[in-house]
Design a protein around this motif. Structure first.
Motif, PDB file in Angstrom:
ATOM      1  N   GLY A   1       0.836  -1.209   0.000  1.00  0.00           N
ATOM      2  CA  GLY A   1       0.000   0.000   0.000  1.00  0.00           C
ATOM      3  C   GLY A   1       0.861   1.245   0.000  1.00  0.00           C
ATOM      4  N   ILE A   2       0.456   2.230  -0.788  1.00  0.00           N
ATOM      5  CA  ILE A   2       1.200   3.499  -0.854  1.00  0.00           C
ATOM      6  C   ILE A   2       0.209   4.651  -0.711  1.00  0.00           C
ATOM      7  N   ASP A   3       0.579   5.616   0.120  1.00  0.00           N
ATOM      8  CA  ASP A   3      -0.267   6.784   0.357  1.00  0.00           C
ATOM      9  C   ASP A   3       0.479   8.015  -0.151  1.00  0.00           C
ATOM     10  N   ILE A   4      -0.007   8.590  -1.238  1.00  0.00           N
ATOM     11  CA  ILE A   4       0.646   9.779  -1.801  1.00  0.00           C
ATOM     12  C   ILE A   4      -0.017  11.023  -1.217  1.00  0.00           C
ATOM     13  N   GLY A   5       0.783  11.848  -0.576  1.00  0.00           N
ATOM     14  CA  GLY A   5       0.250  13.090  -0.010  1.00  0.00           C
ATOM     15  C   GLY A   5       0.987  14.285  -0.596  1.00  0.00           C
ATOM     16  N   GLY A   6       0.566  15.473  -0.207  1.00  0.00           N
ATOM     17  CA  GLY A   6       1.182  16.696  -0.720  1.00  0.00           C
ATOM     18  C   GLY A   6       2.632  16.846  -0.293  1.00  0.00           C
ATOM     19  N   THR A   7       2.994  16.290   0.875  1.00  0.00           N
ATOM     20  CA  THR A   7       4.376  16.446   1.362  1.00  0.00           C
ATOM     21  C   THR A   7       5.136  15.132   1.484  1.00  0.00           C
ATOM     22  N   GLY A   8       4.439  14.013   1.669  1.00  0.00           N
ATOM     23  CA  GLY A   8       5.145  12.734   1.833  1.00  0.00           C
ATOM     24  C   GLY A   8       4.477  11.607   1.074  1.00  0.00           C
ATOM     25  N   ILE A   9       5.298  10.625   0.685  1.00  0.00           N
ATOM     26  CA  ILE A   9       4.790   9.413   0.028  1.00  0.00           C
ATOM     27  C   ILE A   9       5.213   8.245   0.912  1.00  0.00           C
ATOM     28  N   LYS A  10       4.205   7.535   1.482  1.00  0.00           N
ATOM     29  CA  LYS A  10       4.497   6.508   2.477  1.00  0.00           C
ATOM     30  C   LYS A  10       4.040   5.152   1.967  1.00  0.00           C
ATOM     31  N   GLY A  11       4.774   4.116   2.307  1.00  0.00           N
ATOM     32  CA  GLY A  11       4.367   2.792   1.846  1.00  0.00           C
ATOM     33  C   GLY A  11       4.804   1.683   2.772  1.00  0.00           C
ATOM     34  N   ALA A  12       4.075   0.562   2.713  1.00  0.00           N
ATOM     35  CA  ALA A  12       4.415  -0.630   3.492  1.00  0.00           C
ATOM     36  C   ALA A  12       3.596  -1.801   2.951  1.00  0.00           C
ATOM     37  N   PRO A  13       4.099  -3.028   3.153  1.00  0.00           N
ATOM     38  CA  PRO A  13       3.284  -4.202   2.811  1.00  0.00           C
ATOM     39  C   PRO A  13       2.210  -4.411   3.882  1.00  0.00           C
TER      40      PRO A  13
ATOM     41  N   ARG B   1       8.813   6.467   4.518  1.00  0.00           N
ATOM     42  CA  ARG B   1       8.281   7.736   4.003  1.00  0.00           C
ATOM     43  C   ARG B   1       9.355   8.453   3.212  1.00  0.00           C
ATOM     44  N   LEU B   2       9.014   8.829   1.998  1.00  0.00           N
ATOM     45  CA  LEU B   2       9.924   9.640   1.180  1.00  0.00           C
ATOM     46  C   LEU B   2       9.220  10.970   0.915  1.00  0.00           C
ATOM     47  N   ASP B   3      10.008  12.006   0.684  1.00  0.00           N
ATOM     48  CA  ASP B   3       9.389  13.308   0.418  1.00  0.00           C
ATOM     49  C   ASP B   3       8.677  13.299  -0.930  1.00  0.00           C
TER      50      ASP B   3
ATOM     51  N   GLU C   1       5.739  12.488 -13.595  1.00  0.00           N
ATOM     52  CA  GLU C   1       7.025  11.811 -13.800  1.00  0.00           C
ATOM     53  C   GLU C   1       7.795  11.747 -12.491  1.00  0.00           C
ATOM     54  N   ALA C   2       7.866  12.879 -11.783  1.00  0.00           N
ATOM     55  CA  ALA C   2       8.641  12.938 -10.543  1.00  0.00           C
ATOM     56  C   ALA C   2       8.025  12.039  -9.472  1.00  0.00           C
ATOM     57  N   VAL C   3       6.705  12.062  -9.350  1.00  0.00           N
ATOM     58  CA  VAL C   3       6.034  11.218  -8.347  1.00  0.00           C
ATOM     59  C   VAL C   3       6.242   9.738  -8.711  1.00  0.00           C
TER      60      VAL C   3
ATOM     61  N   GLU D   1      11.037   4.164  -6.300  1.00  0.00           N
ATOM     62  CA  GLU D   1      12.076   4.031  -5.269  1.00  0.00           C
ATOM     63  C   GLU D   1      11.516   3.300  -4.034  1.00  0.00           C
ATOM     64  N   LEU D   2      10.264   3.620  -3.695  1.00  0.00           N
ATOM     65  CA  LEU D   2       9.630   3.013  -2.525  1.00  0.00           C
ATOM     66  C   LEU D   2       9.430   1.500  -2.720  1.00  0.00           C
ATOM     67  N   VAL D   3       8.851   1.099  -3.844  1.00  0.00           N
ATOM     68  CA  VAL D   3       8.621  -0.353  -4.034  1.00  0.00           C
ATOM     69  C   VAL D   3       9.953  -1.078  -4.194  1.00  0.00           C
ATOM     70  N   ASP D   4      10.945  -0.412  -4.787  1.00  0.00           N
ATOM     71  CA  ASP D   4      12.278  -1.037  -4.940  1.00  0.00           C
ATOM     72  C   ASP D   4      12.934  -1.268  -3.580  1.00  0.00           C
ATOM     73  N   GLN D   5      12.728  -0.331  -2.653  1.00  0.00           N
ATOM     74  CA  GLN D   5      13.319  -0.493  -1.317  1.00  0.00           C
ATOM     75  C   GLN D   5      12.837  -1.778  -0.661  1.00  0.00           C
ATOM     76  N   PHE D   6      11.599  -2.176  -0.981  1.00  0.00           N
ATOM     77  CA  PHE D   6      11.035  -3.407  -0.384  1.00  0.00           C
ATOM     78  C   PHE D   6      11.195  -4.609  -1.325  1.00  0.00           C
ATOM     79  N   LYS D   7      11.814  -4.382  -2.492  1.00  0.00           N
ATOM     80  CA  LYS D   7      11.932  -5.438  -3.515  1.00  0.00           C
ATOM     81  C   LYS D   7      10.550  -6.050  -3.809  1.00  0.00           C
ATOM     82  N   TRP D   8       9.549  -5.182  -3.836  1.00  0.00           N
ATOM     83  CA  TRP D   8       8.176  -5.655  -4.017  1.00  0.00           C
ATOM     84  C   TRP D   8       7.905  -6.032  -5.474  1.00  0.00           C
ATOM     85  N   THR D   9       7.190  -7.141  -5.685  1.00  0.00           N
ATOM     86  CA  THR D   9       6.910  -7.559  -7.063  1.00  0.00           C
ATOM     87  C   THR D   9       5.434  -7.869  -7.322  1.00  0.00           C
TER      88      THR D   9
END
Ligand code: BGC
Length: 258
Positions: A13-25, A39-41, A49-51, A57-65
């Motif tokens: 799950g990923i939550d995109i907000g105005g200041t942070g993008i947070k994720g976790a399985p 949480r990444l900025d 493109e930037a988002v 980067e977030l899903v890669d950090q968890f090696k999520w597939t």
């Protein structure tokens, strides 16, 4: 970094907000986060493109597939973002679900951030097991809303954009950001929120209103001050995790996992 297992009933799950993008399985049957969220900025400007790069980067950090559920702070209809109150305007009418799926190379289900939070509160949080009409309001940069009737989510309600009190919209009057920007003390903020909740109560006759967003951590400062309402008012329980959990559940449903 924990590497989550994508084979059981787990969805990212990923939550995109105005200041942070947070994720976790997330275990989509229990609503539990299976690893500490990262949480990444949110990049500025927050172009698609930037988002997309940060989400990758977030899903890669968890090696999520596996499947990924993503929230977005805008109207989301059939995978397209139709508004952009607090993000880059280039999201208006963008095929956002497709853009993000292409960016990470994985199946994506996209939904409004407050809808995701609302779903999570009804399934696992403050309104768990409660029948009838639940409105979930998130007080943050903007005001998000979710309407859930006997477990069914009515999407994209956007109650934060109701004209209230007059000549303005509710999110410019009683969001968490307004409280911070105007340095409003609780005694000055609470009557604003109370008036807005009375307006919602009058228009929609909910059984309960659940208040989420950053402010819900200070529930004792405002919940007891909400008066003159027919509905019950309670604080959200899943706090910062609600969007992540709701996004994961919606993606699990979309791909037939649950
Ligand atoms: C947006 C909503 C969003 C809310 C909370 C509002 O400005 O219009 O779509 O749910 O902010 O992020």
């Amino acid at each position: 970094m924990t590497t989550a297992n994508s084979s059981s009933k787990v969805v990212f799950g990923i939550d995109i907000g105005g200041t942070g993008i947070k994720g976790a399985p997330v275990n989509v049957e229990t609503g539990e986060l299976l690893a500490e969220r990262v949480r990444l900025d949110t990049p500025q400007p927050s172009t698609p493109e930037a988002v997309g790069r940060v989400v990758k980067e977030l899903v890669d950090q968890f090696k999520w597939t596996g499947a990924v559920g993503i929230t977005f702070p805008a109207i989301v209809d059939k995978g397209r973002t139709l508004s952009a109150a607090n993000v880059d305007k280039s999201w208006i009418d963008a095929p956002a679900e497709e853009i993000l799926a292409d960016a990470i190379g994985l199946p994506v289900k996209l939904l409004n951030d407050a809808d995701a939070a609302g779903l999570a509160e009804v399934l696992f949080g403050a309104a768990k097991g409660k029948a009838g009409k639940t409105i979930v309001i998130t007080l943050g940069t903007g005001i998000g809303s979710a309407l859930i009737v006997d477990g069914v989510l009515i999407t994209n309600t956007e109650f934060g954009h109701l004209i209230y009190p007059k000549d303005t919209i509710a999110e410019k009057y009683c969001s968490g950001k307004v409280k911070d920007d105007l340095d409003l003390k609780w005694k000055d903020f609470n009557p604003r929120l109370n008036g807005y909740l009375q307006h919602l109560d009058l228009l929609f006759s909910p059984d309960r209103v659940v208040i989420g967003g950053g402010i819900s951590k200070k529930a004792e400062k405002f919940i007891p001050e909400m008066t003159g309402l027919r509905c019950e008012v309670v604080a959200a329980e899943l706090k910062n995790d609600a969007g992540i959990v709701g996004a994961a559940v919606e993606a699990a449903r979309a791909c037939g996992l649950i």
